[in-house]
Scaffold this motif. Structure first.
Motif, PDB file in Angstrom:
ATOM      1  N   ASN A 148      -0.174  -1.349 -10.347  1.00 11.44           N
ATOM      2  CA  ASN A 148       0.346  -1.721  -9.032  1.00 11.44           C
ATOM      3  C   ASN A 148      -0.854  -2.028  -8.136  1.00 11.44           C
ATOM      4  OD1 ASN A 148       1.381  -2.026  -6.501  1.00 11.44           O
ATOM      5  ND2 ASN A 148       2.347  -0.006  -6.386  1.00 11.44           N
ATOM      6  N   ASP A 149      -1.133  -3.308  -7.975  1.00 10.63           N
ATOM      7  CA  ASP A 149      -2.341  -3.676  -7.219  1.00 10.63           C
ATOM      8  C   ASP A 149      -2.019  -4.111  -5.791  1.00 10.63           C
ATOM      9  OD1 ASP A 149      -1.312  -6.206  -7.618  1.00 10.63           O
ATOM     10  OD2 ASP A 149      -2.939  -6.892  -8.929  1.00 10.63           O
ATOM     11  N   ARG A 150      -0.838  -3.733  -5.302  1.00 11.87           N
ATOM     12  CA  ARG A 150      -0.513  -4.007  -3.897  1.00 11.87           C
ATOM     13  C   ARG A 150      -1.213  -2.970  -3.002  1.00 11.87           C
ATOM     14  NH1 ARG A 150      -0.131  -8.749  -3.918  1.00 11.87           N
ATOM     15  NH2 ARG A 150      -1.075  -8.381  -5.931  1.00 11.87           N
ATOM     16  N   ALA A 151      -1.556  -3.368  -1.787  1.00 12.19           N
ATOM     17  CA  ALA A 151      -2.197  -2.452  -0.843  1.00 12.19           C
ATOM     18  C   ALA A 151      -1.121  -1.620  -0.155  1.00 12.19           C
ATOM     19  CB  ALA A 151      -3.002  -3.252   0.178  1.00 12.19           C
ATOM     20  N   GLU A 152      -0.631  -0.601  -0.881  1.00 12.05           N
ATOM     21  CA  GLU A 152       0.487   0.191  -0.363  1.00 12.05           C
ATOM     22  C   GLU A 152       0.070   1.641  -0.166  1.00 12.05           C
ATOM     23  OE1 GLU A 152       4.078  -2.181  -2.701  1.00 12.05           O
ATOM     24  OE2 GLU A 152       3.253  -0.361  -3.589  1.00 12.05           O
ATOM     25  N   GLY A 153       0.831   2.344   0.691  1.00 13.42           N
ATOM     26  CA  GLY A 153       0.614   3.779   0.879  1.00 13.42           C
ATOM     27  C   GLY A 153      -0.783   4.064   1.399  1.00 13.42           C
ATOM     28  N   ASN A 154      -1.375   5.176   0.932  1.00 11.75           N
ATOM     29  CA  ASN A 154      -2.737   5.503   1.337  1.00 11.75           C
ATOM     30  C   ASN A 154      -3.710   4.664   0.507  1.00 11.75           C
ATOM     31  OD1 ASN A 154      -5.223   6.515   1.899  1.00 11.75           O
ATOM     32  ND2 ASN A 154      -4.753   8.640   1.346  1.00 11.75           N
TER      33      ASN A 154
END
Ligand code: FER
Length: 300
Positions: A148-154
């Motif tokens: 998962n290479d999305r800029a999500e969460g911390n």
């Protein structure tokens, strides 16, 4: 049984607590954005270049334009199909061969981040039209090498995946680009640069693989940057192989100590490099302006 007056006191106290919590949270946010560190400037922390001229980042109708495309590639490193954005210069043709700049994003970004901060294609179209930059391909991959290479969460939790990207870049991204585009596939025609986490990656990977990259840029490099003695263990070798080593930072950037440390070591070891400290912070203005300066100095 609570009296009416007592209830109002509770409501008032509750409201006050919420206000304190919100203020604290926004202060914490602010601290994070500035990345804390105290800023101590040295006498040679000054601009190497003037601010770009007005209009450098404005699309022009009177010049030829390059193309931007989203490309997929198979990453053996990550075990996934990944994406990267690729700019090809005006008049791109298989009859010619082009040098390639690999351009890396920051901790909160992905393969589209440079588009938001700078529109590299617009800067390059304008510079190429004026003969101030060599026609080049610009590859903007995703530097967070995990499934998962999305800029999500911390986003700080995925810092280790930015180190894994070394293998993805060398073994997956570069071969995919070199098999699909008409490129000059040697060190003198490969540049590696990036902002913040991408700046640290560029220094870490670029200086470790001088047989792959001859032009290296770290803009506002983050704490993922290895200590200078580890980055450049053999100054004579670096001196012989580097065509350009470019370090920049805004003088209002709380991460400036990282770049200052690298600059001080390079200066002491007499490794030629550009040291550009401008008026900006850890922000898009610094990155857009610095990209403008950097691309004019590579591949020539
Ligand atoms: C850190 C502060 C900032 C850090 C990374 C960053 C890995 C990256 C910032 C960015 O990419 O903008 O302590 O540690």
């Amino acid at each position: 049984m609570i009296t009416r007056g007592y209830r109002w006191l509770l409501v008032w106290l509750g409201g006050w607590l919420v206000l304190v919590a919100v203020t604290e949270a926004s202060n914490a946010q602010e601290r994070k954005r500035q990345f804390g560190g105290p800023i101590v400037l040295n006498p040679d922390d000054v601009p190497a270049f003037e601010e770009p001229p007005a209009g450098f980042d404005a699309p022009r109708d009177d010049i030829p334009h390059g193309q931007l495309e989203m490309v997929s590639y198979e990453s053996k490193t990550v075990g996934a199909t990944r994406k990267m954005q690729v700019y090809t210069p005006p008049g791109y043709s298989e009859e010619k061969k082009y040098p390639v700049l690999y351009l890396l994003h920051g901790i909160g970004g992905d393969e589209t981040e440079w588009q938001r901060f700078a529109k590299p294609g617009v800067l390059l179209d304008n510079l190429i039209a004026e003969g101030k930059a060599v026609p080049m391909i610009v590859v903007m991959p995703n530097g967070r090498a995990q499934k998962n290479d999305r800029a999500e969460g911390n986003v700080f939790e995925s810092a280790p995946a930015f180190a894994v990207f070394e293998q993805d870049l060398l073994n997956d991204v570069i071969p995919a680009i070199e098999s699909r585009y008409s490129v000059q596939a040697d060190r003198e025609h490969r540049a590696l640069a990036g902002l913040s986490m991408g700046g640290g990656q560029s220094l870490n990977f670029g200086l470790k693989h001088l047989d792959t990259f001859a032009w290296i840029g770290g803009f506002s490099s983050a704490p993922n940057t290895r200590p200078p003695q580890e980055l450049v263990p053999d100054p004579a070798d670096a001196k012989a192989k580097l065509k350009l080593l470019f370090l920049s930072c805004g003088k209002k950037d709380g991460l400036i100590r990282i770049s200052q440390g690298v600059h001080a070591y390079l200066k002491e070891q007499e490794v030629p490099h550009v040291w550009h400290v401008d008026e900006h912070a850890h922000d898009a203005t610094h990155w857009k302006n610095t990209l403008y300066h950097f691309v004019q100095r590579i591949f020539r």
